[in-house]
Design a protein around this motif. Structure first.
Motif, PDB file in Angstrom:
ATOM      1  N   GLU A 152       0.821  -1.205   0.000  1.00 14.59           N
ATOM      2  CA  GLU A 152       0.000   0.000   0.000  1.00 14.59           C
ATOM      3  C   GLU A 152       0.855   1.255   0.000  1.00 14.59           C
ATOM      4  OE1 GLU A 152       0.175  -1.339   4.391  1.00 14.59           O
ATOM      5  OE2 GLU A 152       0.102  -2.241   2.407  1.00 14.59           O
ATOM      6  N   SER A 189       0.341   3.959   1.549  1.00 14.40           N
ATOM      7  CA  SER A 189       0.465   4.574   2.869  1.00 14.40           C
ATOM      8  C   SER A 189       1.761   4.168   3.564  1.00 14.40           C
ATOM      9  CB  SER A 189      -0.735   4.210   3.745  1.00 14.40           C
ATOM     10  OG  SER A 189      -0.819   2.803   3.929  1.00 14.40           O
ATOM     11  N   GLN A 198       9.416  11.744   3.358  1.00 16.05           N
ATOM     12  CA  GLN A 198       8.518  12.810   3.788  1.00 16.05           C
ATOM     13  C   GLN A 198       8.793  14.105   3.032  1.00 16.05           C
ATOM     14  OE1 GLN A 198       8.780  13.103   8.048  1.00 16.05           O
ATOM     15  NE2 GLN A 198       7.889  11.084   8.390  1.00 16.05           N
ATOM     16  N   SER A 223       3.355  12.512  -4.069  1.00 17.54           N
ATOM     17  CA  SER A 223       2.981  11.097  -4.155  1.00 17.54           C
ATOM     18  C   SER A 223       3.498  10.437  -5.427  1.00 17.54           C
ATOM     19  CB  SER A 223       1.456  10.948  -4.063  1.00 17.54           C
ATOM     20  OG  SER A 223       0.824  11.714  -5.075  1.00 17.54           O
ATOM     21  N   THR A 243       4.516   6.501   2.075  1.00 19.87           N
ATOM     22  CA  THR A 243       4.374   7.888   2.492  1.00 19.87           C
ATOM     23  C   THR A 243       4.748   8.077   3.962  1.00 19.87           C
ATOM     24  OG1 THR A 243       2.016   7.520   2.972  1.00 19.87           O
ATOM     25  CG2 THR A 243       2.582   8.397   0.792  1.00 19.87           C
ATOM     26  N   GLY A 244       4.719   6.983   4.731  1.00 24.23           N
ATOM     27  CA  GLY A 244       5.096   7.059   6.132  1.00 24.23           C
ATOM     28  C   GLY A 244       6.575   6.901   6.390  1.00 24.23           C
TER      29      GLY A 244
END
Length: 227
Positions: A2, A4, A13, A17, A7-8
């Motif tokens: 995924e 997410s 950071q 995207s 992005t974590g």
């Protein structure tokens, strides 16, 4: 995997995207069963790793004995220093403490990633600074604090990194032998055993089958050596 997850990741950071998606394609998926060696001391440092799941134990070997240096969990980057260092030789070993999934990137695309994305390079530099700060802090603890204080500071860091809530209890989601814990606080196994026993008697932690439950999180988080 995924979006997410990527992005974590700390050193992604601030990236848009689309750029995160492009960079994530540089990594390949690799699964390791519990106890599998990821790399060993003196191996060429040709890959860096990001942990998707599981825990990695990094250790040094002295006179045939393993000494735990650090633990890494989900989202952590490791093995990167030797990739960018001219020596290109591993100075530590890494092993999967449980069934683990890693994303792996080779040296050439890793270096190209840093060249193409200055923001990632900046984040990586900040990460290296944080590691240096932690190393200095650990040296300070070794020099100025006794084994009990070092144990509590170490338990605090483990709780902050690997703490989970399960059935209303706060648990450190990994299993450590007394020897591994002793290595982390720089003392003998016998001393670590006595300190852990004392903390259990004070109802600060409980240990069952190498699993640490934090009974008094407030004490652990707010402890100073003056307590």
């Amino acid at each position: 995997m995924e979006a997410s997850f990527w992005t974590g990741i700390r050193f992604f950071q601030g990236l848009p995207s689309k750029e995160i998606e492009a960079v994530s394609r540089l990594f390949t998926y690799r699964a390791y069963s519990k106890g599998t060696l990821v790399f060993a001391e003196s191996d060429p440092g040709d890959h860096a790793y990001v942990i998707y799941s599981g825990i990695i134990r990094v250790y040094a070997t002295t006179k045939g004995k393993e000494h735990t240096v650090d633990l890494f969990g989900k989202g952590d980057l490791f093995g990167d220093l030797e990739v960018i260092h001219p020596s290109n030789i591993r100075v530590l070993s890494a092993v999967a403490m449980n069934d683990t999934v890693l994303f792996v990137i080779k040296r050439e695309p890793f270096e190209q990633m840093l060249a193409d994305y200055p923001l990632i390079k900046e984040q990586l530099m900040l990460l290296q600074m944080d590691r240096l700060f932690l190393s200095n802090r650990l040296l300070h603890e070794m020099k100025f604090h006794d084994a009990r204080a070092r144990a509590i500071f170490t338990l605090r860091r483990l709780y902050q990194r690997f703490g989970v809530e399960e059935q209303g209890k706060q648990r450190i989601d990994l299993r450590l032998t007394h020897q591994q814990f002793a290595d982390m606080i720089g003392t003998l196994r016998e001393t670590a055993t006595l300190v852990l026993k004392d903390l259990q008697e004070q109802k600060i932690i409980d240990i069952q089958h190498q699993q640490i439950t934090v009974l008094d999180p407030t004490y652990l988080l707010e402890y100073t050596d003056f307590d």
